[in-house]
Scaffold this motif. Structure first.
Motif, PDB file in Angstrom:
ATOM      1  N   LEU A 206       0.343  -1.484  -0.241  1.00  0.00           N
ATOM      2  CA  LEU A 206      -0.207  -0.361   0.159  1.00  0.00           C
ATOM      3  C   LEU A 206       0.694   1.900   0.298  1.00  0.00           C
ATOM      4  N   LEU A 208       0.912   5.087   0.547  1.00  0.00           N
ATOM      5  CA  LEU A 208      -0.790   6.909   0.289  1.00  0.00           C
ATOM      6  C   LEU A 208       0.288   7.839   0.073  1.00  0.00           C
ATOM      7  N   PHE A 583      -6.966   3.575  -4.633  1.00  0.00           N
ATOM      8  CA  PHE A 583      -7.353   2.428  -4.090  1.00  0.00           C
ATOM      9  C   PHE A 583      -8.237   3.304  -2.555  1.00  0.00           C
ATOM     10  N   GLN A 584      -8.626   4.531  -1.982  1.00  0.00           N
ATOM     11  CA  GLN A 584      -8.901   4.931  -1.428  1.00  0.00           C
ATOM     12  C   GLN A 584     -10.692   4.565  -1.539  1.00  0.00           C
ATOM     13  N   CYS A 608      -1.053  -1.381  -4.565  1.00  0.00           N
ATOM     14  CA  CYS A 608      -2.336  -0.170  -4.278  1.00  0.00           C
ATOM     15  C   CYS A 608      -1.669   0.763  -4.466  1.00  0.00           C
ATOM     16  N   GLY A 610      -3.124   5.291  -3.526  1.00  0.00           N
ATOM     17  CA  GLY A 610      -3.822   6.080  -2.976  1.00  0.00           C
ATOM     18  C   GLY A 610      -3.638   6.477  -1.724  1.00  0.00           C
ATOM     19  N   ASP A 612      -6.069   8.026   2.350  1.00  0.00           N
ATOM     20  CA  ASP A 612      -7.213   7.888   2.830  1.00  0.00           C
ATOM     21  C   ASP A 612      -7.429   9.261   3.159  1.00  0.00           C
ATOM     22  N   THR A 627      -8.612   1.067   3.367  1.00  0.00           N
ATOM     23  CA  THR A 627      -7.393   1.429   3.268  1.00  0.00           C
ATOM     24  C   THR A 627      -6.620   1.402   4.586  1.00  0.00           C
ATOM     25  N   PHE A 630      -6.022  -1.858   5.889  1.00  0.00           N
ATOM     26  CA  PHE A 630      -5.625  -2.195   4.707  1.00  0.00           C
ATOM     27  C   PHE A 630      -4.998  -3.946   4.971  1.00  0.00           C
TER      28      PHE A 630
END
Length: 888
Positions: A206, A208, A583-584, A608, A610, A612, A627, A630
């Motif tokens: 993930l 961010l 992805f969020q 992924c 994204g 949040d 998210t 995750f």
């Protein structure tokens, strides 16, 4: 090597004549000359030398049994124990060496050390150590043997620190090896965090990516790195986006940067369609209802009309409208009267006759009276007496039954006379006594109902009994008459639209059998939900029957059927690397689709990207908890934060980040900025605003921007809703007035993914369509959406972050302090670093916070004129009737 116990031992119970030790194990020769062979693998405990007075003893364990060899001279016992230990560990050293070779093969695999590899290594070591004993440090072994066990012992402590060290070395090596790629793949070299995100290749990853931190560059860098490092070929990479435009842009960027590759860049729906086509052997036809919302609404409206011809369905519908049309809320649960007024206003609680009422319970009474055929007037002035005074308006009982001369008052008290926390209980009860005395004085009939009756479930039945005792005759309206009234009121067409929305939301959730029923048992609106589902189910059946008869599917089918085919093994993923953008915005069905793809092919990596902080699409089914949580869905993961933004400066970053992180469930991130300024770059503009004033104030801000901006600078006018922006004619006039600026208008949602040099935020007031928005999602739709977050206005807070971070240089917040947004109040009361003096403000704007209504707490006192002169009244009137005398 052989050892013989002293011959005297045979007379005192010693069982063994001789013991042989070699590389294969031990041979125990008994007194009757029968040999017993014990292999080293069966020996479960080392030999222990026990000294005696004259003779010593050696004890060990094999096959779960204790073996004792006594009557040995001390030197023999000592030699036996040493040789036993040497042979024992020499035997296990062979197994240890084999284990090391296998573990080494795991560790030397090309690529990043994934969590699944770590688990496999850890599981293998744990299993190996069941049969391979590790020697303690004080045991005397050969250097080679000791070294083997030392390495195995080290690996047995395969902890986070060891894993982290291996991964850190790998990342460092890859950064150096592919430095040229990371320097040149985009117009600007990738940051250190972007490079790490490209290299890290756990089973689940993930990234961010805060606003302006370069998520798209990271996605492209990831693909380029996988291809260049030969960890993947194009056919093994799948990139997923939510919309056609985003997927096309992704595909174009890959082609532009990497040339003609075979990387797939699709939407989720294209993926679903491909899976279905692969399994069924033909491309499915898409129903026109899937993309034409108006056409679907028309179909649902027709089905609803047809169903209303069925008596049982008609009765169920009328019962729903009588009891469940609005979400019930207990007034005692609200902190302030203003909050309760907000509930009444935002839910547009009206009677079946279209009357706006002041409470949900009054609405229930009005609807019951209407259905029972009793003519009534709501809040009609008391006919028998003029009660007006300079301080009080005319008394208006809640209901007056015109045919029977009966008044009904609904009192908001519990059995002990307590009121909601924001109501003065003593004063309220004095008011009750005053009303009783007034009716007694004028001998008018008063029927009382109480809040506690509704909480106990007997409000209407008690009211019926009270009216019957007074001789009231009921003539319940025929179902068709009520239905006719509902149609005139517009309730039927409105509910038809709700059914259409519920149909789409229900199918989009891809419920497994029984899931919705289980959900209904855990929500407060269970009765309302079940009643609504009884009305919705026949609509669903007709919709699905239409799809089936036309051999068509909709977009929801694309996801649901694809999940089914993957999970049951009908389709096996060809992709080893799955990359997901934004992805969020993921929903549970789409997350389930990704997970199913990952699990259908061994060693697949999910990547992924994204933020949040920018999750703003819950109303479409997006679930931010996927998210923030995750790992709970996908399993162990590596989470990387892109911590440097190239869009906005440190001042905008500080205000926006501090604001969004007030919600402690948001992932904490420390964002740094490429651009650094010394003064506040978020400016609060306080002006008295009518519709025309908004245009003038906006023009004043734009002229200010024109004086500091470069020629052609881009300016966004943003608002929560598009209709809160300026009219096209006004926008054209602004463009003519400030020709040096490029001016655009967008809603907050539409602005996501865009950027401007300057941003002006409009609509920052506390009205229903202000910001944060006070429009409530229908409670039925609310149940079908992802669970709401406990933090107040969580998604609206993220929307404010999105709006502010569209600006590169400066963000202007335009508001009228007499009705300003709660978010603006927070910026002021919590001393955010914002500019307050860039524009001149009227005195009434600077003192507006002092004018909060002391009664409802959410309204503002504004000056009005009445029959007795000027006074200050609450902006929540008529729900809040608080007023104060104006000082002349």
């Amino acid at each position: 090597m052989s050892y013989k116990p002293h011959f005297l031992g045979r007379y005192f119970g010693n069982r063994f004549e001789e013991v042989h030790l070699d590389d294969s194990g031990l041979v125990l020769v008994s007194i009757d000359q029968k040999p017993t062979e014990l292999a080293w693998k069966g020996v479960s405990r080392l030999a222990k030398h026990t000294p005696g007075i004259i003779f010593d003893k050696v004890v060990f364990e094999s096959a779960g049994k204790t073996v004792s060899i006594g009557w040995l001279y001390k030197s023999s016992a000592s030699s036996f124990t040493s040789l036993f230990t040497e042979k024992y560990y020499s035997h296990h050293c062979v197994s240890a060496e084999k284990a090391l070779v296998k573990i080494s093969a795991y560790l030397q695999k090309k690529g990043y050390l994934r969590s699944s590899h770590c688990k496999a290594i850890s599981d293998f070591i744990s299993k190996a150590l069941v049969t391979i004993p590790l020697p303690s440090d004080d045991i005397n072994l050969s250097i080679a043997t000791k070294d083997t066990f030392s390495k195995l012992k080290c690996l047995a402590e395969f902890d986070a620190s060891t894993i982290g060290g291996i991964r850190t070395r790998y990342i460092s090596e890859q950064k150096q090896c592919y430095q040229r790629l990371f320097d040149s793949i985009e117009s600007n070299p990738l940051t250190e965090k972007q490079r790490e995100a490209c290299i890290i290749d756990d089973d689940n990853n993930l990234v961010l990516a805060g606003a302006g931190t370069g998520k798209t560059s990271t996605m492209i860098g990831r693909v380029a790195y996988l291809l260049e490092s030969k960890q993947a070929v194009g056919q093994e990479i799948l990139m997923l986006a939510f919309g056609k435009k985003a997927a096309l842009e992704m595909r174009d960027r890959v082609t532009e940067k990497l040339g003609n590759t075979s990387v797939s860049a699709w939407t989720f729906h294209v993926l679903g369609q491909m899976v279905i086509s692969s399994v069924e052997g033909e491309k499915p036809s898409i129903s026109p209802l899937a993309s034409d919302e108006k056409l679907l609404n028309n179909h649902v409206d027709q089905w609803f009309s047809d169903l209303l011809e069925i008596q049982s369905y008609k009765e169920a519908t009328l019962k729903y409208f009588e009891k469940h049309l609005f979400p019930e809320a207990n007034p005692f649960d609200f902190k302030t009267q203003g909050e309760y007024f907000e509930y009444i206003r935002t839910n547009e609680i009206r009677t079946l006759k279209g009357e706006a009422v002041k409470s949900f319970e009054e609405c229930l009474i009005a609807n019951w009276l209407f259905a029972m055929g009793i003519e009534y007037k709501y809040e009609l002035s008391y006919l028998e007496s003029n009660t007006r005074t300079p301080d009080y308006k005319q008394y208006q009982p809640d209901f007056y039954l015109t045919e029977f001369g009966i008044y009904i008052e609904h009192f908001g008290v519990d059995r002990e006379g307590n009121t909601a926390p924001y109501i003065d209980a003593a004063r309220y009860n004095v008011g009750i006594q005053w009303k009783r005395q007034l009716h007694s004085k004028h001998t008018t009939q008063l029927v009382e109902t109480y809040h506690y009756e509704q909480r106990e479930g007997c409000l209407l039945s008690n009211l019926e009994s009270k009216l019957v005792s007074l001789g009231v005759l009921f003539e319940p309206l025929p179902a068709d008459s009520v239905l006719h009234t509902l149609r005139e009121f517009g309730a039927i067409s409105k509910f038809s639209l709700l059914l259409s929305s519920l149909l789409r939301r229900y199918r989009a959730n891809c419920y497994i059998p029984g899931e919705l029923e289980r959900l209904a048992d855990h929500v407060e609106s269970t009765g309302q939900l079940k009643a609504a589902m009884d009305l919705l189910r026949p609509i669903i059946e007709r919709y699905e029957a239409l799809l089936k008869s036309n051999k068509e599917i909709d977009f929801e089918d694309m996801i649901a059927k694809a999940i089914g085919y993957i999970e049951d093994g009908s389709f096996t993923s060809p992709w080893s690397y799955i990359l997901v953008d934004e992805f969020q915005d993921i929903s549970k069905p789409r997350a389930r689709l990704i997970k199913a793809l990952r699990d259908s092919k061994k060693n697949t990596s999910v990547f992924c990207v994204g933020d949040d902080w920018q999750a703003i699409y819950r109303f479409t089914g997006s679930d931010v908890s996927l998210t923030t949580g995750f790992e709970s869905l996908f399993g162990p993961a590596q989470i990387t934060s892109l911590d440097k933004t190239f869009r906005f400066n440190n001042s905008i970053n500080d205000v926006a980040s501090q604001f969004v992180m007030r919600n402690t469930s948001q992932v904490k991130k420390q964002i740094t900025t490429h651009s650094v300024v010394q003064e506040p770059a978020v400016s609060l503009v306080m002006k008295s605003l009518s519709d025309n004033d908004i245009f003038k104030a906006t023009l004043e801000i734009l002229k200010k921007i024109a004086g500091i901006a470069k020629q052609g600078a881009c300016v966004y006018l943003l608002a929560r809703y598009h209709f809160r922006l300026l009219e096209p004619k006004q926008l054209a006039q602004l463009t003519r007035s400030v020709p040096t600026l490029d001016i655009e208008q967008h809603s907050f949602h539409a602005s996501k993914g865009k950027e401007a040099d300057y941003v002006v935020i409009l609509g920052l007031d506390n009205t229903k369509n202000g910001f944060p928005s006070r429009k409530l999602t229908d409670p039925l739709l609310e149940v079908l959406l992802p669970a709401a977050e406990p933090f107040p206005d969580a998604e609206e807070r993220r929307l404010f972050y999105v709006a502010m971070t569209r600006a590169k240089h400066r963000c202007y917040l335009l508001t009228d302090m007499n009705k300003t947004s709660d978010f603006v109040k927070e910026l002021l009361t919590d001393n955010y670093a914002i500019e307050l003096n860039e524009f001149n403000s009227e005195e009434s704007q600077l003192t507006a916070p002092e004018h909060e209504c002391p009664s409802c707490k959410t309204g503002t006192l504004v000056q009005r004129k009445g029959p007795y002169g000027a006074f200050f009244g609450c902006t929540n009137y008529p729900l809040c009737s608080h007023k104060e005398k104006a000082i002349s």
